[in-house]
Design an enzyme around this catalytic site. Structure first.
Site, PDB file in Angstrom:
ATOM      1  N   ASN A   7       0.874  -1.172   0.000  1.00  0.00           N
ATOM      2  CA  ASN A   7       0.000   0.000   0.000  1.00  0.00           C
ATOM      3  C   ASN A   7       0.914   1.225   0.000  1.00  0.00           C
ATOM      4  OD1 ASN A   7      -1.853   2.011   0.414  1.00  0.00           O
ATOM      5  ND2 ASN A   7      -2.752   1.123   2.272  1.00  0.00           N
ATOM      6  N   ARG A  90      -2.429  -2.103  -3.583  1.00  0.00           N
ATOM      7  CA  ARG A  90      -3.669  -1.339  -3.427  1.00  0.00           C
ATOM      8  C   ARG A  90      -3.570  -0.086  -4.300  1.00  0.00           C
ATOM      9  NH1 ARG A  90      -5.075   3.231   0.565  1.00  0.00           N
ATOM     10  NH2 ARG A  90      -7.253   3.500   0.056  1.00  0.00           N
ATOM     11  N   HIS A 180     -13.082   2.868  -0.843  1.00  0.00           N
ATOM     12  CA  HIS A 180     -13.167   1.802   0.172  1.00  0.00           C
ATOM     13  C   HIS A 180     -13.783   0.523  -0.405  1.00  0.00           C
ATOM     14  CE1 HIS A 180     -13.471   4.957   3.658  1.00  0.00           C
ATOM     15  NE2 HIS A 180     -12.225   4.542   3.528  1.00  0.00           N
ATOM     16  N   ARG A 241     -12.347  15.706   6.803  1.00  0.00           N
ATOM     17  CA  ARG A 241     -13.074  15.998   5.549  1.00  0.00           C
ATOM     18  C   ARG A 241     -14.516  16.381   5.857  1.00  0.00           C
ATOM     19  NH1 ARG A 241     -11.539  10.423   2.729  1.00  0.00           N
ATOM     20  NH2 ARG A 241      -9.699  10.238   4.028  1.00  0.00           N
ATOM     21  N   GLU A 385      -8.399  -5.305   4.439  1.00  0.00           N
ATOM     22  CA  GLU A 385      -8.192  -5.037   3.019  1.00  0.00           C
ATOM     23  C   GLU A 385      -6.972  -5.781   2.477  1.00  0.00           C
ATOM     24  OE1 GLU A 385      -9.218  -0.614   2.189  1.00  0.00           O
ATOM     25  OE2 GLU A 385      -9.149  -0.856   4.345  1.00  0.00           O
TER      26      GLU A 385
END
Ligand code: AMP
Length: 401
Positions: A7, A90, A180, A241, A385
């Site tokens: 990642n 990823r 996601h 955010r 993940e």
């Protein structure tokens, strides 16, 4: 079969090496501060560690160090990189080009890089890492790209289009992509497995709640709508955010504050959300603690998230014409029992009844938290993940044989 999962960010390279015989983690770590100075933190399954500074001018030097710690010294776990069958990466943005896990070629790396305009923070660093990985790790080792957006490519146009002039979509590729996806795919399948049900017969609302949060309607195993949009800024309020805001508020604030586009983007992405509303922190634990000590803005930030999640659950039940299960995952979803309780209380009309005695104190464990007579099952499903990336990578390389 051993699979290395990568990642990569602009200044970091997180990794896990998995043994797919039992899906256990052999080693994991992070090459950090790439392009700044450089640091590696590496841990093996049996507790051996490397924790040291070393120069990482680019991702290439980080990969070279990763190969060194995996194959040599006190914390090594393989004799040579040839023991590693494939590398799974990823990748955040695959746009409409990549709707599934894909074998990496030079052309694929270029396509990922070309999508950088849609995901400037992520895709270019991914491309740098893919090129560095190819150069450093035996060139014959297959690399596989697993896209965060791919799971959401099943959304219908009525869900992914914005009510803007069509040329925004045709010329600029502006639409909802969703993010996601790897997590939503992993947890919804894990839930179906736990229930011994075929996911094709299930309507699930998947709530991935962490520093970044997204909620997805998964009907028959397919994403049909999701709360994040063109970028991961859309949807519910997050750590820093804003989530969804009226676009006119954005142009108004930019004008009043004298922000250019980049400054406005920074304001919404890095200074808003829990941090902006509370003025205290982006972290859910800090917000919860401040709220419990009577801080009204921290309390408000937490209430906004709970309220928005409820709205998404209700609207997604409406578009799916039913609801079999709601699941919570991510750092907040897996650990914050008070948030799960606040979201699920007063939802009897939708058929949701929480078992408070099970929910309370439950952290990071797969468990049903609804009562036995609740029409809709409510579950906590820890996400993983890296494991899904490793499984996808294994399946793809095996299909090549
Ligand atoms: P993630 O981005 O998935 O790692 O999630 C990070 C978020 O999870 C942060 O806002 C944390 O405060 C929150 N979190 C982690 N552990 C807990 C916990 N035990 N209770 C409440 N929130 C938590």
């Amino acid at each position: 079969m051993k699979i290395l999962v990568i990642n990569a960010g602009s200044s970091s390279l997180k990794y896990q090496l998995l043994d797919m015989a039992d899906e256990s983690v052999i080693a994991k770590g992070n090459c950090d501060r790439i392009g700044i100075d450089g640091h590696i933190k590496h841990t093996t399954f049996d507790g051996r560690t490397v924790d040291t500074d070393c120069p990482f001018p680019t991702h290439t030097e980080a990969f070279e160090k990763l190969v060194e710690v995996l194959t040599m010294g006190d914390a090594s776990v393989v004799k040579s990189m040839e023991e590693i069958s494939a590398v799974g990466h990823r990748i955040v943005q695959g746009a409409e080009i990549f709707d599934k896990t894909t074998l990496v070629t030079d052309e694929v790396i270029q396509q990922i890089d070309d999508l950088s305009e849609l995901a400037p923070v992520h895709n270019h660093p991914h491309a740098l890492a893919l090129r560095a990985c190819k150069k450093v790790i035996t060139p014959t080792t297959p690399q596989v790209a697993v896209f965060d957006t791919a799971f959401h490519q099943t959304m219908p146009p009525k869900a992914y289009m914005f009510g803007m002039p069509f040329e925004c979509y045709e010329k600029l590729h502006v639409r909802k992509y969703g993010f996601h996806g790897t997590s939503h795919r992993f947890v919804t399948q894990a839930l179906a497995d736990a229930l011994h049900r075929d996911i094709k017969d299930m309507k699930i609302v998947s709530c991935h709640l962490g520093n970044g949060s997204s909620i997805t309607a998964v009907d028959g195993g397919k994403s049909i709508d999701t709360s994040m949009g063109f970028t991961p800024l859309d949807g519910v309020i997050m750590g820093t955010r804003s989530g969804s805001v009226d676009p006119s508020a954005v142009t108004f604030v930019a004008k009043k504050m004298g922000f250019n586009a980049a400054q406005m983007s920074d304001y919404l992405n890095k200074q808003s959300g829990f941090l902006g509303v509370s003025g205290i922190s982006s972290d859910n634990r800090d917000i919860t603690a401040a709220a419990s000590h009577g801080d009204s803005r921290a309390k408000l930030a937490g209430e906004m998230l709970r309220y928005e999640i409820k709205k998404f659950i209700g609207s997604y039940a409406a578009i799916m014409n039913g609801l079999d299960a709601v699941l919570f995952t991510g750092g907040i979803g897996e650990n914050s029992d008070d948030l799960r309780a606040d979201v699920c209380h007063n939802m009897e009309y939708l058929g949701i009844k929480l078992d408070d005695s099970v929910n309370e104190g439950l952290r990071g464990k797969l468990a049903r938290i609804s009562t036995l007579d609740s029409k809709v099952e409510v579950w906590v499903v820890p996400t993983n993940e890296e494991l899904l990336i490793a499984r996808d990578t294994k399946a793809l390389v095996e299909s090549l044989k």
